[in-house]
Design an enzyme around this catalytic site. Structure first.
Site, PDB file in Angstrom:
ATOM      1  N   ALA A 534       0.691  -1.204  -0.040  1.00 15.02           N
ATOM      2  CA  ALA A 534       0.136  -0.085  -0.288  1.00 15.02           C
ATOM      3  C   ALA A 534       0.924   1.247   0.131  1.00 15.02           C
ATOM      4  CB  ALA A 534      -0.866   0.012   1.258  1.00 15.02           C
ATOM      5  N   HIS A 535       0.442   2.346  -0.442  1.00 14.41           N
ATOM      6  CA  HIS A 535       1.393   3.484  -0.592  1.00 14.41           C
ATOM      7  C   HIS A 535       1.710   4.236   0.633  1.00 14.41           C
ATOM      8  CE1 HIS A 535       2.495   7.500  -1.913  1.00 14.41           C
ATOM      9  NE2 HIS A 535       1.903   7.842  -0.913  1.00 14.41           N
ATOM     10  N   ILE A 536       1.016   4.071   1.810  1.00 13.95           N
ATOM     11  CA  ILE A 536       1.353   4.470   2.927  1.00 13.95           C
ATOM     12  C   ILE A 536       2.465   3.706   3.488  1.00 13.95           C
ATOM     13  CG2 ILE A 536      -0.333   3.216   4.070  1.00 13.95           C
ATOM     14  CD1 ILE A 536       1.105   6.461   5.457  1.00 13.95           C
ATOM     15  N   ARG A 539       5.809   4.203   1.555  1.00 11.85           N
ATOM     16  CA  ARG A 539       6.117   5.741   2.011  1.00 11.85           C
ATOM     17  C   ARG A 539       6.811   5.672   3.326  1.00 11.85           C
ATOM     18  NH1 ARG A 539       7.472   9.259  -1.291  1.00 11.85           N
ATOM     19  NH2 ARG A 539       6.743  10.873  -0.272  1.00 11.85           N
ATOM     20  N   GLY A 867       5.055   5.099  -5.995  1.00  8.19           N
ATOM     21  CA  GLY A 867       3.553   4.966  -5.540  1.00  8.19           C
ATOM     22  C   GLY A 867       3.002   6.179  -5.464  1.00  8.19           C
TER      23      GLY A 867
END
Length: 881
Positions: A534-536, A539, A867
């Site tokens: 997932a992007h989060i 990151r 992402g």
């Protein structure tokens, strides 16, 4: 104003008049429902009408103001309304059926007038038969005057209290206890237009005769005012239900007071009855019979809730194996009851896209749970807890969807209507608490939803204790760990524009997985379970932010004790530790220096590339290409093809390089769009208070760009040369669909997360260039990602894989639920370790072209750009539960 505000204003106008009774309210509700269109167009209006009737049901709107209603008139109004609601229910889709059933529960059964008139007549007959004084200053006479003046559902409670008083030989404590338990007290009795201020008098010689007569009178009151009363509903329905159902109903009534150990059997019987009558309800043509069955169904659901609450105490004294088996059986019954509540008569999963498919998720969970319960009866074996946990996670999420529907769709309407009513009613009601807690009280007071939620919470702990899953999952180790001040936030999306001026650890109740980590945040703790990709998640790892999921709801809620405090968090085996920590002067100086460095940090993008050509076929994508007009993604895909053996296939590639977006913007047809975008970027975006709104306007303008003829011709030719499409493909409407996906990737340059990420790194968003990699999607049955280093454990010797059904978008796009995850040593020694079994709700299926972002910022040193931007398939993939 919410959708349905027009109906709300009509309701508010009607409630502010000089007189009002339940009869007036019911008649007005009939008029509003009759003019509301069926199906989705009228859904918001029906929800608003329900909120109104719910406020009335819980006495947050007056039942009588300056008007005397004959009981038979109220009875007729109630019957007219409940039959109208029933008729709408019969012809409604599943989404409307739920609202209509809630609405029906707010209205009494009523009648054609016989029972309504009997309320007035029978109280006088009782008083005459037993020679009770018809004089002022006596309880029965004061109640008699109220009944003649305006009978309401309160009279059921008063009658029950008086019966309890008689049964206990005049015990006033018992009289008041019954009233208090049902929301009445001295003050409310005294506020009736015909006040009741005198306590009842006990006549020992008349006790048994009065009990007999007032039990009969209670039935008359329930006939008019109580819709979902179980005993009354069974009495009404037994004349037309078949013998087997009637036998089961008699068992339910007889066993309502069953001890804790026998309640599960009674609930099993309730479930069977609801199944049988739900099938009958879908075919019933007689509106009166259908109404009575709906009331019966509501009464059975309420009885199930009462019996489940009685059994909860048993669980606290059980061993873990017995608790697991008992909870499993209860959950099976509660989930089955929830299906009957949401889609009566529809036991099978509905086709995707069908209105009834909204309940498919619960049905899918129930299908898997039935097998688990069968296995549990043979003994809880190794691996059972992990299998059960995957279904529990999915079931809990499905339940959350039901709750979110109620709170998301009803709360705003309840607040709009409630505050509007409070401003015009002479009584200044509804009270504030009933407005702000409207959806919460509705959920907590509901039947299956609340029961199932409580059971899942108990079973969750038991399963984790038996190896069903860890309480914690560390997604990013941080630096390792993190030190900062704890702050609670409802979600991450709402704080995207916030910059924290000190190291902060967030406790976030929800997240979508698409958010950016705000500046100053060094740690994020959530009860959610985001995917590793997932992007989060990506990151957090790239930015060295500590990121962990806490799956024990009680433990997550206990972390609130650290709010406002400075703590140190760190991974410790399968757990996360929290330790209070005081800041030192040296650490504060470090923070100030870090803030200063962050404010002056400016990462340089590669120099902008001018337009060279509209598209590159695969043969022209190579590392040495000068100048570099595509990103690392395009280059690495082609490079990979050249080193893999022939038996491993990779999709063919075509790239729409840097500079094409700018070239399209410069086309004469797009002159005004370019000017509008430039104005927004230069003038509005730097000073606006709501960046998300401005960014959405920019994205909308990008989607309006017209395609130059040369773009269409060259892109098609490059795709043909790359063997991605055939000569006759991508023409007419197909091209328009493809161009829409291409523009969507360009527009993603202005995503919220990309904007805030670039802003944090002092990168000008306008200077980001976007190439687009075009490939054909593999029509996958399964998709997977393998991490060559386990990101959870930071273990170089171990790899970690995640697998999903269908296309990989459900994995990298953070679709709700967990993938099938396992870890494995790279040297092949030992067995794979299963970390999680799948609990995803949907699989995506399909093929066609996909347009993938390939910007010049994704692999910038010091900037975690992976992402940030979108990859968009041409056309919509098929979603399957």
């Amino acid at each position: 104003a919410p959708d349905g505000a027009g109906i709300a204003r009509e309701i508010i106008d009607s409630e502010g008049g000089s007189h009002m009774t339940l009869m007036h309210r019911y008649n007005h509700a009939c008029g509003l429902i009759e003019k509301t269109p069926p199906g989705k167009p009228g859904r918001d209006a029906m929800m608003m009408i329900f909120c109104w009737l719910r406020f009335s049901q819980i006495r947050q709107l007056t039942w009588q103001r300056n008007y005397n209603t004959k009981p038979r008139e109220l009875s007729a109004a109630a019957e007219r309304l409940n039959k109208l609601i029933t008729w709408r229910w019969k012809n409604a889709g599943p989404a409307e059926k739920e609202i209509l059933l809630l609405m029906l529960g707010c209205v009494g059964r009523g009648g054609s007038g016989g029972d309504g008139q009997a309320i007035r007549d029978e109280i006088l007959h009782i008083m005459h038969r037993h020679h009770l004084p018809e004089a002022k200053g006596t309880f029965v006479e004061e109640w008699h005057q109220k009944l003649h003046n305006n009978s309401t559902p309160d009279d059921i409670i008063i009658c029950q209290a008086y019966l309890r008083f008689l049964e206990t030989n005049g015990n006033m404590d018992e009289f008041w206890k019954v009233l208090h338990e049902n929301g009445l007290d001295r003050e409310k009795l005294a506020k009736y237009e015909r006040a009741i201020t005198t306590e009842p008098q006990f006549f020992g010689d008349k006790k048994h005769g009065l009990i007999h007569d007032f039990q009969n009178y209670l039935r008359i009151l329930k006939n008019v005012h109580a819709g979902a009363d179980l005993e009354k509903s069974v009495e009404v329905c037994k004349g037309f239900l078949d013998g087997h159902i009637n036998v089961l109903l008699e068992t339910v009534l007889r066993e309502r007071g069953a001890s804790e150990g026998r309640v599960l059997g009674v609930v099993d019987t309730i479930t069977e009855v609801r199944q049988l009558i739900s099938l009958r309800m879908t075919k019933e043509g007689d509106i009166t019979k259908l109404r009575d069955m709906l009331y019966l169904d509501l009464g059975l659901e309420a009885q199930m809730r009462l019996m489940a609450e009685r059994a909860m105490g048993l669980f606290n004294h059980m061993g873990i194996q017995d608790l697991t088996r008992s909870c499993s059986l209860w959950i099976s019954l509660a989930a089955e009851n929830l299906v009957y509540s949401s889609s009566p008569g529809m036991g099978k999963m509905a086709p995707e896209g069908d209105a009834a498919a909204e309940s498919n998720e619960i049905k899918a969970c129930l299908r898997d749970w039935a097998q688990l319960v069968e296995d549990a009866h043979k003994g809880v074996q190794d691996g059972w807890a992990k299998r059960a946990m995957s279904v529990v996670e999915r079931l809990r999420r499905a339940l959350g969807g039901v709750v979110d529907m109620i709170s998301g769709k009803l709360q705003h309407k309840a607040e709009y209507l409630g505050y509007g009513l409070a401003s015009v009613t002479p009584e200044k009601i509804p009270e504030k608490w009933s407005i702000t807690l409207f959806s919460e009280e509705l959920i907590r007071g509901g039947g299956c939803t609340f029961v199932l939620s409580s059971l899942l919470r108990k079973l969750d702990k038991a399963l984790r204790a038996q190896g069903g899953g860890a309480m914690w999952q560390v997604i990013s180790q941080g630096k390792p760990g993190a030190v900062g001040h704890v702050e609670q936030v409802p979600d991450l999306m709402s704080i995207q524009a916030v910059t924290y001026d000190r190291p902060t650890i967030l406790l976030a109740n929800t997240l979508s997985g698409e958010e950016e980590v705000p500046p100053g945040v060094v740690g994020v703790i959530t009860p959610e379970a985001p995917d590793v990709l997932a992007h989060i998640s990506v990151r957090a790892r790239n930015l060295k932010v500590f990121f962990a999921g806490c799956f024990d709801q009680d433990e997550f809620e206990s972390l609130a004790q650290y709010a406002g405090k400075r703590v140190s968090v760190a991974a410790a085996g399968d757990r996360v530790t929290f330790t209070e920590s005081k800041a030192t002067g040296t650490e504060e100086e470090k923070m100030e220096k870090m803030e200063e460095a962050m404010s002056t940090l400016k990462l340089e993008l590669p120099p902008p590339v001018k337009f060279s050509k509209f598209a590159l076929p695969e043969k022209e994508i190579y590392k040495e290409y000068k100048p570099k007009i595509f990103g690392a993604k395009s280059q690495n895909i082609v490079k990979l093809r050249n080193v893999l053996p022939d038996w491993i296939e990779t999709p063919r590639s075509c790239t729409i390089p840097f500079g094409v977006y700018e070239k399209v913007m410069d086309h004469p047809q797009n002159k005004q769009i370019k000017q509008d975008i430039n104005d927004l970027v230069k003038d509005e975006l730097p000073t606006c208070t709501d960046a998300g709104y401005t960014l959405s306007k920019i994205k909308h303008l990008v989607m309006e760009l017209k395609a130059p003829d040369d773009l269409v011709k060259v892109v098609r030719q490059a795709l043909i040369e790359s063997e991605i499409i055939k000569e006759n493909e991508l023409q007419g409407d197909q091209w328009e669909e493809a161009y829409k996906a291409l523009k969507g990737v360009w527009a993603s340059k202005w995503n919220d997360r990309a904007y805030y990420s670039c802003k944090k790194a002092n990168i000008g968003v306008a200077h980001v260039q976007m190439a687009v990699l075009v490939q054909r999607l593999v029509e996958a049955e399964y998709a997977y990602v393998i991490h060559t280093q386990n990101p959870f454990r930071d273990a170089p010797h171990e790899m970690y894989a995640e697998v999903v059904v269908g296309l990989g978008e459900t994995l990298v796009g953070n679709f709700p639920g967990r993938a099938f995850g396992f870890a494995m040593r790279k040297d092949g020694k030992g067995e794979p370790e299963v970390v999680s079994l799948p609990s995803k709700s949907v699989g995506l299926f399909g093929g066609g072209l996909i347009f993938r972002s390939d910007s010049n910022g994704e692999d910038l040193p010091g900037f975690a750009g992976a992402g940030l931007y979108d990859s968009i398939p041409m056309g919509r993939n098929k979603k399957k539960t």
